[in-house]
Design a protein around this motif. Sequence first.
Motif, PDB file in Angstrom:
ATOM      1  N   TYR A 144      93.774  35.146  53.821  1.00  0.00           N
ATOM      2  CA  TYR A 144      94.269  35.495  54.905  1.00  0.00           C
ATOM      3  C   TYR A 144      95.723  35.754  54.701  1.00  0.00           C
ATOM      4  CZ  TYR A 144      89.904  33.649  56.937  1.00  0.00           C
ATOM      5  OH  TYR A 144      88.782  33.605  57.104  1.00  0.00           O
TER       6      TYR A 144
ATOM      7  N   ILE B 261      97.614  42.141  60.096  1.00  0.00           N
ATOM      8  CA  ILE B 261      96.634  40.725  59.595  1.00  0.00           C
ATOM      9  C   ILE B 261      95.594  41.320  58.728  1.00  0.00           C
ATOM     10  CG2 ILE B 261      95.254  38.857  60.598  1.00  0.00           C
ATOM     11  CD1 ILE B 261      96.370  39.627  63.245  1.00  0.00           C
ATOM     12  N   TRP B 262      95.865  40.610  57.516  1.00  0.00           N
ATOM     13  CA  TRP B 262      94.783  40.900  56.441  1.00  0.00           C
ATOM     14  C   TRP B 262      93.739  39.856  56.478  1.00  0.00           C
ATOM     15  CZ3 TRP B 262      92.224  44.192  53.365  1.00  0.00           C
ATOM     16  CH2 TRP B 262      91.795  43.670  52.234  1.00  0.00           C
ATOM     17  N   ASP B 263      92.465  40.167  56.436  1.00  0.00           N
ATOM     18  CA  ASP B 263      91.329  39.316  56.115  1.00  0.00           C
ATOM     19  C   ASP B 263      90.586  39.723  54.912  1.00  0.00           C
ATOM     20  OD1 ASP B 263      89.059  38.050  56.467  1.00  0.00           O
ATOM     21  OD2 ASP B 263      88.575  38.191  58.225  1.00  0.00           O
TER      22      ASP B 263
ATOM     23  N   GLN C 155      86.675  39.768  54.673  1.00  0.00           N
ATOM     24  CA  GLN C 155      86.006  40.885  55.323  1.00  0.00           C
ATOM     25  C   GLN C 155      86.491  42.248  54.921  1.00  0.00           C
ATOM     26  OE1 GLN C 155      84.922  40.737  59.382  1.00  0.00           O
ATOM     27  NE2 GLN C 155      83.868  38.816  59.033  1.00  0.00           N
TER      28      GLN C 155
ATOM     29  N   GLU D 264      94.093  44.700  59.941  1.00  0.00           N
ATOM     30  CA  GLU D 264      94.123  44.998  61.481  1.00  0.00           C
ATOM     31  C   GLU D 264      95.580  44.705  62.009  1.00  0.00           C
ATOM     32  OE1 GLU D 264      90.089  43.753  63.469  1.00  0.00           O
ATOM     33  OE2 GLU D 264      90.528  42.516  61.740  1.00  0.00           O
TER      34      GLU D 264
ATOM     35  N   ILE E 294      98.080  43.510  65.411  1.00  0.00           N
ATOM     36  CA  ILE E 294      98.327  43.142  66.659  1.00  0.00           C
ATOM     37  C   ILE E 294     100.111  43.609  67.159  1.00  0.00           C
ATOM     38  CG2 ILE E 294      96.539  41.542  67.213  1.00  0.00           C
ATOM     39  CD1 ILE E 294      98.535  39.344  66.930  1.00  0.00           C
TER      40      ILE E 294
ATOM     41  N   ARG F  51      88.190  38.848  70.208  1.00  0.00           N
ATOM     42  CA  ARG F  51      88.340  38.894  68.729  1.00  0.00           C
ATOM     43  C   ARG F  51      89.095  37.728  68.103  1.00  0.00           C
ATOM     44  NH1 ARG F  51      90.776  44.122  66.713  1.00  0.00           N
ATOM     45  NH2 ARG F  51      89.231  43.826  65.191  1.00  0.00           N
TER      46      ARG F  51
ATOM     47  N   PHE G  74      90.685  35.874  64.731  1.00  0.00           N
ATOM     48  CA  PHE G  74      91.273  36.380  63.408  1.00  0.00           C
ATOM     49  C   PHE G  74      91.364  35.175  62.575  1.00  0.00           C
ATOM     50  CE2 PHE G  74      92.740  39.456  66.428  1.00  0.00           C
ATOM     51  CZ  PHE G  74      92.613  40.756  65.661  1.00  0.00           C
ATOM     52  N   ALA G  75      91.167  35.616  61.067  1.00  0.00           N
ATOM     53  CA  ALA G  75      91.379  34.832  59.945  1.00  0.00           C
ATOM     54  C   ALA G  75      90.454  33.539  60.143  1.00  0.00           C
ATOM     55  CB  ALA G  75      92.860  34.349  59.996  1.00  0.00           C
TER      56      ALA G  75
ATOM     57  N   ARG H 132      87.950  33.111  62.767  1.00  0.00           N
ATOM     58  CA  ARG H 132      86.927  34.318  62.826  1.00  0.00           C
ATOM     59  C   ARG H 132      85.984  33.659  62.031  1.00  0.00           C
ATOM     60  NH1 ARG H 132      88.601  39.911  60.652  1.00  0.00           N
ATOM     61  NH2 ARG H 132      89.033  40.332  62.758  1.00  0.00           N
ATOM     62  N   GLU H 133      86.230  32.749  61.008  1.00  0.00           N
ATOM     63  CA  GLU H 133      85.523  32.216  59.966  1.00  0.00           C
ATOM     64  C   GLU H 133      84.449  30.968  60.860  1.00  0.00           C
ATOM     65  OE1 GLU H 133      86.417  29.817  56.120  1.00  0.00           O
ATOM     66  OE2 GLU H 133      87.749  31.649  56.431  1.00  0.00           O
TER      67      GLU H 133
ATOM     68  N   ASN I 103      82.928  37.144  64.629  1.00  0.00           N
ATOM     69  CA  ASN I 103      83.904  38.277  64.744  1.00  0.00           C
ATOM     70  C   ASN I 103      83.964  38.689  65.873  1.00  0.00           C
ATOM     71  OD1 ASN I 103      85.148  40.015  63.153  1.00  0.00           O
ATOM     72  ND2 ASN I 103      83.351  40.840  62.210  1.00  0.00           N
TER      73      ASN I 103
ATOM     74  N   MET J 162      96.427  37.087  72.776  1.00  0.00           N
ATOM     75  CA  MET J 162      96.892  38.371  73.354  1.00  0.00           C
ATOM     76  C   MET J 162      95.757  39.069  74.279  1.00  0.00           C
ATOM     77  SD  MET J 162      99.341  39.326  71.037  1.00  0.00           S
ATOM     78  CE  MET J 162      99.509  41.015  70.908  1.00  0.00           C
TER      79      MET J 162
ATOM     80  N   PHE K 263      94.569  34.248  67.519  1.00  0.00           N
ATOM     81  CA  PHE K 263      95.109  34.262  66.250  1.00  0.00           C
ATOM     82  C   PHE K 263      95.866  33.132  65.859  1.00  0.00           C
ATOM     83  CE2 PHE K 263      98.885  35.854  63.742  1.00  0.00           C
ATOM     84  CZ  PHE K 263      98.388  36.118  62.523  1.00  0.00           C
TER      85      PHE K 263
END
Lengths: 253, 92
Positions: free
Chosen positions: A155, A217-219, A222, A226, A228, B6, B8-9, B12-13, B17, B61, B86
């Motif tokens: 990430y 934000i880099w995943d 996946q 994205e 924000i 949603r 993130f990072a 999410r894991e 998702n 958010m 996030f």
Amino acid sequence: MVLSQREQERYSRQILLFGKEGQERLKKAHIFIAGAGGLGSPVSIYLAVAGVGTITIVDMDTIDQTNLNRQILHSDRDIGRKKTASAQEKLEEINPDITVNAIDVRIDTANAANLVGNADGIVDAMDNYPIRYLLNDIAIKKSIPLFHGGIRGFYGQATTIIPGATPCLRCIIPKPPPAEVFPAVGVTAGLIGMVQATEVLKYFLGMGELLTGRLMIWDGLQARAEEICVERNPGCEACSGLVTKGITMGENK
Amino acid sequence: MTVKIRFFARFRELLGNDIMMDVDAGTMFAPLITTIAKKNPEGYAAIFDENGAFREFVILMKNGKRIEIADSAKTVVEDGDEIAVFPPVAGG
């Protein structure tokens, strides 16, 4: 600032992209890179090959075996050397037409403003928030951009901060995540470092649209990038006193 | 009414998702995230502390606007809202 024959040839493929004038702007530019580690390695290498005229890179660490999976400025034979010695040597080897100042020191509140000096922008390639917040303060004080990046495992995140025009780092991340020995893989540092380096070039060239007001934000797991939206915090302890201004690119001296 | 959550990072894991949730009118932001996070103890522990409060670094958010942690218990979610949770990262 006139380009030599060698420089014109070296940069000919990117001069197609932004002209001799753009290349001269890069030559005049001075970037400050805080950290010669996972992010600092790809950022400094690519800004060096692009011909950013002066690169100041600061780090206090010695190269360790565990650094080598991601810190591509340094090689196996460099273990035990200072990161700055290795950085100076590699970057000068990569591009002898630029000036490299590698400074072996811990960045702190007493020396930060002097270290940044008259640089035109700061790349945040640090691995901790206390120093990131300090760089944020210096960027605000000197009214120069801060190119933020951070990684953990697969990430990553990045944003470009223009004091007064965009939220600052404290507006976006008021409380740091806890300190840890973070998992790290070179590809994530490479990818986020490239976002930062691209932003630096765009800023100096005055091209395109910067990654401002948005946290990318880099995943990597996946394969999704994205973003924000982020806004200035009117009560921000670091930047609330700044008068709102627009974004001016290519502001290097 | 339906809202989209949603993560993130790392969140999410641990928690999945994009999650669509049917919620009752008057549902508050913080309890909604608590309910979803409780489906995975590790996910819950990543976002909330021992007292059930958001960990202070978590970024919240709603429709692209920041919700302060302090306001999250009294912020109502509405039909069609998109909520993002996030964790900023620190490495470099």
